[in-house]
Design a protein around this motif. Sequence first.
Motif, PDB file in Angstrom:
ATOM      1  N   VAL A 128       1.341  -1.108   0.113  1.00 39.72           N
ATOM      2  CA  VAL A 128      -0.055  -0.017  -0.228  1.00 39.72           C
ATOM      3  C   VAL A 128       0.619   0.896  -0.013  1.00 39.72           C
ATOM      4  O   VAL A 128       2.150   1.310   0.358  1.00 39.72           O
ATOM      5  N   THR A 129       0.536   2.217  -0.677  1.00 39.31           N
ATOM      6  CA  THR A 129       1.414   3.704  -0.643  1.00 39.31           C
ATOM      7  C   THR A 129       0.489   4.746  -0.251  1.00 39.31           C
ATOM      8  O   THR A 129      -0.676   4.582   0.044  1.00 39.31           O
ATOM      9  N   LEU A 130       1.132   5.142   0.819  1.00 33.29           N
ATOM     10  CA  LEU A 130       1.266   5.578   1.841  1.00 33.29           C
ATOM     11  C   LEU A 130       1.612   7.686   1.885  1.00 33.29           C
ATOM     12  O   LEU A 130       2.136   7.727   0.697  1.00 33.29           O
ATOM     13  N   TRP A 131       0.752   8.932   1.897  1.00 30.08           N
ATOM     14  CA  TRP A 131       1.077   9.547   2.813  1.00 30.08           C
ATOM     15  C   TRP A 131       1.682   9.363   3.761  1.00 30.08           C
ATOM     16  O   TRP A 131       1.866   9.354   4.726  1.00 30.08           O
ATOM     17  N   GLU A 132       2.815  10.892   4.024  1.00 29.43           N
ATOM     18  CA  GLU A 132       3.136  11.036   5.250  1.00 29.43           C
ATOM     19  C   GLU A 132       2.435  10.748   6.423  1.00 29.43           C
ATOM     20  O   GLU A 132       2.801  10.114   7.449  1.00 29.43           O
ATOM     21  N   ASP A 133       1.248  11.402   6.253  1.00 29.40           N
ATOM     22  CA  ASP A 133       0.386  11.566   7.740  1.00 29.40           C
ATOM     23  C   ASP A 133      -0.099  10.569   7.820  1.00 29.40           C
ATOM     24  O   ASP A 133      -1.107   9.858   8.968  1.00 29.40           O
ATOM     25  N   GLY A 134       0.138   9.108   6.447  1.00 31.10           N
ATOM     26  CA  GLY A 134      -0.851   8.104   6.709  1.00 31.10           C
ATOM     27  C   GLY A 134      -1.779   7.320   5.935  1.00 31.10           C
ATOM     28  O   GLY A 134      -2.740   6.275   5.991  1.00 31.10           O
ATOM     29  N   SER A 135      -1.782   8.749   5.402  1.00 31.03           N
ATOM     30  CA  SER A 135      -3.316   8.358   4.689  1.00 31.03           C
ATOM     31  C   SER A 135      -2.506   7.821   3.086  1.00 31.03           C
ATOM     32  O   SER A 135      -1.329   8.143   3.097  1.00 31.03           O
ATOM     33  N   LYS A 136      -3.722   7.071   2.652  1.00 26.19           N
ATOM     34  CA  LYS A 136      -3.328   6.514   0.706  1.00 26.19           C
ATOM     35  C   LYS A 136      -3.230   7.044  -0.141  1.00 26.19           C
ATOM     36  O   LYS A 136      -3.867   8.736  -0.133  1.00 26.19           O
ATOM     37  N   ARG A 137      -1.911   7.033  -0.515  1.00 30.07           N
ATOM     38  CA  ARG A 137      -1.568   8.320  -1.547  1.00 30.07           C
ATOM     39  C   ARG A 137      -1.683   6.976  -3.038  1.00 30.07           C
ATOM     40  O   ARG A 137      -1.412   5.838  -2.876  1.00 30.07           O
ATOM     41  N   PRO A 138      -2.275   7.553  -3.917  1.00 37.94           N
ATOM     42  CA  PRO A 138      -2.954   7.472  -5.537  1.00 37.94           C
ATOM     43  C   PRO A 138      -1.093   6.846  -5.826  1.00 37.94           C
ATOM     44  O   PRO A 138      -0.563   7.784  -5.924  1.00 37.94           O
TER      45      PRO A 138
END
Length: 157
Positions: A128-138
């Motif tokens: 899974v790819t995430l942003w630094e804040d832990g939200s999912k990153r496309p």
Amino acid sequence: MTLPALVPLGPEALRAAGIPAPWAFGISDQVRFYELDALNHVNNTAYLRWFETTRLKYLGVYDISHYRPEDPTLVLRSVTAEYLAPMFLNERYVVTARTRAFRTTSFTMDYAVFVESQCRATGSAVIVTLWEDGSKRPLTDAAKASFRDRDGAEHAA
């Protein structure tokens, strides 16, 4: 044929080593003593480490992630391994990797471990790819194109 250790191998080198399509990426290495269990064959944890080593090289070569601050955070959601035949000390092997499918924020990789042309183990992982804040990153369009063009991966619904 002796392949170089821990150097990315492309389709031509894999075919020459007896590894069939669709595998287009792999690395070669040799079983070490510390990877053995009490029965003198490769311990199950070694396969997961080999998959990880191959995955990291694959992600760098395919320019998906170099683990820089600007790259997506990659989280291993799940991983499996299936053991088909034992492996022993000093055996030379090739671990192959490919992306089978991708979604908006994740992708599924398959792995196989070959000794000569015999498949000794297989596995898969969902990343899974995430942003630094832990939200999912496309996934980027470039990453999706790389998965499609190099591995024949398909967008999963």
